[in-house]
Design an enzyme around this catalytic site. Structure first.
Site, PDB file in Angstrom:
ATOM      1  N   THR A 101       0.825  -1.214   0.000  1.00 12.14           N
ATOM      2  CA  THR A 101       0.000   0.000   0.000  1.00 12.14           C
ATOM      3  C   THR A 101       0.859   1.263   0.000  1.00 12.14           C
ATOM      4  O   THR A 101       0.808   2.056   0.944  1.00 12.14           O
ATOM      5  CB  THR A 101      -0.933   0.023   1.236  1.00 12.14           C
ATOM      6  OG1 THR A 101      -0.110  -0.049   2.425  1.00 12.14           O
ATOM      7  CG2 THR A 101      -1.909  -1.137   1.241  1.00 12.14           C
ATOM      8  N   PHE A 105       4.296   8.765  -4.030  1.00 16.60           N
ATOM      9  CA  PHE A 105       5.729   9.044  -3.882  1.00 16.60           C
ATOM     10  C   PHE A 105       6.505   7.756  -3.615  1.00 16.60           C
ATOM     11  O   PHE A 105       7.569   7.510  -4.193  1.00 16.60           O
ATOM     12  CB  PHE A 105       5.933  10.066  -2.753  1.00 16.60           C
ATOM     13  CG  PHE A 105       7.375  10.389  -2.461  1.00 16.60           C
ATOM     14  CD1 PHE A 105       8.200  10.954  -3.430  1.00 16.60           C
ATOM     15  CD2 PHE A 105       7.916  10.131  -1.204  1.00 16.60           C
ATOM     16  CE1 PHE A 105       9.531  11.252  -3.143  1.00 16.60           C
ATOM     17  CE2 PHE A 105       9.240  10.430  -0.916  1.00 16.60           C
ATOM     18  CZ  PHE A 105      10.049  10.992  -1.898  1.00 16.60           C
ATOM     19  N   THR A 139      -2.334   4.424  -2.397  1.00 20.24           N
ATOM     20  CA  THR A 139      -3.346   4.921  -1.460  1.00 20.24           C
ATOM     21  C   THR A 139      -3.749   6.374  -1.704  1.00 20.24           C
ATOM     22  O   THR A 139      -4.861   6.775  -1.392  1.00 20.24           O
ATOM     23  CB  THR A 139      -2.838   4.785  -0.013  1.00 20.24           C
ATOM     24  OG1 THR A 139      -1.582   5.493   0.088  1.00 20.24           O
ATOM     25  CG2 THR A 139      -2.619   3.325   0.351  1.00 20.24           C
ATOM     26  N   THR A 186      -3.352   7.860   9.092  1.00 22.39           N
ATOM     27  CA  THR A 186      -4.303   7.448   8.043  1.00 22.39           C
ATOM     28  C   THR A 186      -3.749   6.280   7.223  1.00 22.39           C
ATOM     29  O   THR A 186      -4.505   5.390   6.833  1.00 22.39           O
ATOM     30  CB  THR A 186      -4.634   8.625   7.099  1.00 22.39           C
ATOM     31  OG1 THR A 186      -3.418   9.229   6.690  1.00 22.39           O
ATOM     32  CG2 THR A 186      -5.511   9.645   7.780  1.00 22.39           C
ATOM     33  N   GLY A 187      -2.438   6.271   6.991  1.00 29.26           N
ATOM     34  CA  GLY A 187      -1.834   5.167   6.233  1.00 29.26           C
ATOM     35  C   GLY A 187      -1.945   3.846   6.967  1.00 29.26           C
ATOM     36  O   GLY A 187      -2.233   2.803   6.371  1.00 29.26           O
ATOM     37  N   ASP A 188      -1.760   3.898   8.288  1.00 27.11           N
ATOM     38  CA  ASP A 188      -1.885   2.692   9.119  1.00 27.11           C
ATOM     39  C   ASP A 188      -3.309   2.156   9.072  1.00 27.11           C
ATOM     40  O   ASP A 188      -3.538   0.947   8.950  1.00 27.11           O
ATOM     41  CB  ASP A 188      -1.516   3.004  10.571  1.00 27.11           C
ATOM     42  CG  ASP A 188      -0.121   3.592  10.696  1.00 27.11           C
ATOM     43  OD1 ASP A 188       0.832   2.891  10.325  1.00 27.11           O
ATOM     44  OD2 ASP A 188       0.017   4.742  11.128  1.00 27.11           O
TER      45      ASP A 188
END
Length: 265
Positions: A101, A105, A139, A186-188
């Site tokens: 995910t 970048f 994501t 938010t990525g987690d």
């Protein structure tokens, strides 16, 4: 998101020792492994060794890797982990991962290719598939959304090999409303939700992604509403007020109403 932080960083020896304890007690049977933010190359290499060993125990184990390395701010990308992590992710971690995910970048870093168009993003996802993972989700990206500038694009690609050996790739695009604030974690949450929903819908990648992104949206909307109320009229919410409202969003996490639909590409 905070000015100060304390605590220790777990090193590879300590991780290995913990894993040895699990092994001695014969509780090293896992269905999933999920990794996120890591700062240390030897720790990351140890993760790879452990994942490979766990996959020998259980060939169906799914390793979900969020290759946290950096992000773009105002169009400029920068890394917030040491640069020597990149070759470890690229050459060792991604090849053993089943689901990855990265943000745009990070996908560019891993493949050495810049993304300016959706077509280039799909090509980058194909390059990532070729490195190992059968599921790739970018994501977030700075691609232009069809719904306008207030929307953020995520792209997903799922490759599966059918019984007769032929390969099928399903690609999807999701456009979700931007929320005007900087959130941490938010990525987690995204990686965890994707793990959960691909588990619940193993044969429906589109629905798994829709539920993941919809759950995110429910949490972020509740968080920003609550943060603004706490900050008061005209004040900008601070980091503490912008902590994700996870507990309050329990129902939306367990059973999200689908408010972001995916387009099959």
């Amino acid at each position: 998101g905070y000015a100060h932080w304390k605590g220790q960083v777990l090193n590879s020896d300590e991780l290995h020792e913990l894993y040895e304890g699990l092994k001695l007690n014969k509780v090293n049977q896992y269905d999933y492994v999920l990794t996120g933010y890591t700062r240390d190359t030897s720790f990351l290499a140890m993760v790879v060794d452990i994942v490979q060993e766990l996959k020998q125990q259980n060939s169906n184990l799914v390793y979900v890797c969020d290759p946290v390395m950096g992000d773009k701010w105002n169009g400029e990308g920068s890394m917030y982990v040491p640069e020597d992590l990149l070759p470890v992710y690229r050459d060792k971690v991604v090849p053993v991962a089943d689901i990855i995910t990265p943000n745009q970048f990070e996908a560019e870093l891993l493949t050495g290719r810049k993304i300016h168009t959706e077509k280039e993003a799909l090509e980058v996802m194909d390059m990532l598939h070729a490195m190992g993972p059968e599921t790739v989700v970018i994501t977030s990206s700075d691609l232009q959304a069809s719904l306008g500038n207030d929307y953020l694009i995520a792209l997903g690609s799922h490759r599966k090999t059918k019984a007769d050996g032929t390969r099928m790739t399903q690609r999807i695009r999701l456009e979700s409303p931007k929320v005007d604030a900087v959130f941490v974690g938010t990525g987690d949450l995204f990686a965890a939700m994707l793990l959960a929903w691909t588990h619940k819908h193993p044969n429906n990648f589109k629905v798994a992604c829709e539920k993941t992104v919809s759950a995110m949206q429910h949490v972020l909307q509740r968080t920003i509403k609550s943060a603004k109320a706490q900050a008061g009229e005209g004040n900008k919410p601070n980091s503490a007020q912008l902590e994700l409202r996870m507990v309050q969003s329990k129902k939306d996490i367990e059973n999200p109403e689908i408010i972001v639909k995916a387009t099959v590409l």
